[in-house]
Design an enzyme around this catalytic site. Structure first.
Site, mmCIF file in Angstrom:
data_model
loop_
_atom_site.group_PDB
_atom_site.id
_atom_site.type_symbol
_atom_site.label_atom_id
_atom_site.label_comp_id
_atom_site.label_asym_id
_atom_site.label_seq_id
_atom_site.Cartn_x
_atom_site.Cartn_y
_atom_site.Cartn_z
ATOM 1 N N CYS A 9 1.481 -1.987 4.118
ATOM 2 C CA CYS A 9 1.826 -1.690 3.618
ATOM 3 C C CYS A 9 2.102 -0.299 3.810
ATOM 4 O O CYS A 9 0.888 0.130 4.729
ATOM 5 C CB CYS A 9 1.673 -1.674 1.835
ATOM 6 S SG CYS A 9 0.175 -1.913 1.366
ATOM 7 N N ARG A 15 0.439 -2.875 -2.330
ATOM 8 C CA ARG A 15 2.142 -4.437 -2.615
ATOM 9 C C ARG A 15 0.883 -5.460 -1.385
ATOM 10 O O ARG A 15 0.524 -6.453 -1.708
ATOM 11 C CB ARG A 15 2.605 -3.499 -1.815
ATOM 12 C CG ARG A 15 3.496 -2.872 -2.579
ATOM 13 C CD ARG A 15 4.950 -1.776 -2.213
ATOM 14 N NE ARG A 15 4.426 -1.200 -1.003
ATOM 15 C CZ ARG A 15 5.145 -0.186 -0.577
ATOM 16 N NH1 ARG A 15 6.226 -0.694 -0.724
ATOM 17 N NH2 ARG A 15 4.385 0.848 0.553
ATOM 18 N N ASP A 120 7.378 0.442 -4.395
ATOM 19 C CA ASP A 120 5.906 0.712 -4.120
ATOM 20 C C ASP A 120 5.708 0.694 -5.271
ATOM 21 O O ASP A 120 5.750 1.763 -6.209
ATOM 22 C CB ASP A 120 6.046 1.317 -2.951
ATOM 23 C CG ASP A 120 3.683 2.060 -2.970
ATOM 24 O OD1 ASP A 120 3.380 1.491 -3.903
ATOM 25 O OD2 ASP A 120 4.150 3.075 -2.380
HETATM 26 P P1 4NP Z 1 0.796 0.413 -1.791
HETATM 27 O O1 4NP Z 1 0.899 2.241 -2.032
HETATM 28 O O2 4NP Z 1 1.950 1.402 -0.273
HETATM 29 O O3 4NP Z 1 1.493 -0.764 -1.827
HETATM 30 O O4 4NP Z 1 -0.234 0.549 -0.945
HETATM 31 C C1 4NP Z 1 0.462 3.390 -1.720
HETATM 32 C C2 4NP Z 1 -0.881 3.932 -2.543
HETATM 33 C C3 4NP Z 1 -1.193 4.881 -2.329
HETATM 34 C C4 4NP Z 1 -0.136 5.893 -2.104
HETATM 35 C C5 4NP Z 1 0.712 5.535 -1.128
HETATM 36 C C6 4NP Z 1 1.171 4.016 -0.980
HETATM 37 N N1 4NP Z 1 -1.004 6.900 -1.851
HETATM 38 O O5 4NP Z 1 -0.091 7.848 -1.094
HETATM 39 O O6 4NP Z 1 -1.862 7.419 -1.813
#
Ligand code: 4NP
Length: 150
Positions: A9, A15, A120
């Site tokens: 992800c 995720r 997300d």
């Molecule tokens: P993930 O969610 O891709 O599902 O882990 C995110 C968590 C943090 C960030 C982006 C996506 N961020 O930009 O900090």
């Protein structure tokens, strides 16, 4: 031979670590031999555990994410893993830029739902919804894998 799957992800704190833990638990229930890991296309959270609210939602359903730590994807992941399972089209494009596209699959492609990506929860704040979709995708992926190993 053990089948190796990497979940990818953006941040590797919501995720993909959830996908890793859920798929690991479900594979163990089915007696399937798989090697699993997860990684993020971004570098912001390297070394950090999964996001607290995500861990909490997962713990409620019996999945312990606490030992996982974020890392960033690497081109060598295309050598180390047979299949790279991504959460959305942005992840797919980022992975296709560093390795063969035919190794990269959307997690939602393994379900019969019409959803075409895993939203997300870091932004939607729907951690329970993300977990439910991930459980559904994991079942579909393991159904496919089970018939392949049989
Ligand atoms: P993930 O969610 O891709 O599902 O882990 C995110 C968590 C943090 C960030 C982006 C996506 N961020 O930009 O900090």
């Amino acid at each position: 031979m053990t089948y190796r799957i990497l979940f990818v992800c953006l941040g590797n704190i919501c995720r993909s670590p959830t996908a890793e833990a859920v798929t690991r638990a479900k594979a163990a229930e089915r007696g399937l031999d798989v090697t699993l890991d997860s990684a993020g296309t971004g570098d912001w959270h390297i070394g950090k555990p999964p996001y607290g609210p995500m861990q909490e939602a997962a713990r409620t359903k019996g999945y312990d994410l606490s030992a996982l730590r974020a890392r960033q994807v690497a081109a060598s992941d295309f050598i180390e893993y047979d299949l790279i399972v991504v959460m959305d089209d942005d992840n797919a494009a980022d992975m296709a830029a560093i390795g063969p596209q035919d190794r990269v699959k959307l997690f939602t492609d393994f379900t019969s739902t019409t959803t075409t990506y895993v939203p997300d929860p870091y932004f939607t704040r729907d951690f329970d919804g993300a977990l439910a979709l991930i459980e559904d995708c994991a079942d579909g992926l393991l159904d496919r894998l089970g018939s392949r190993q049989a």
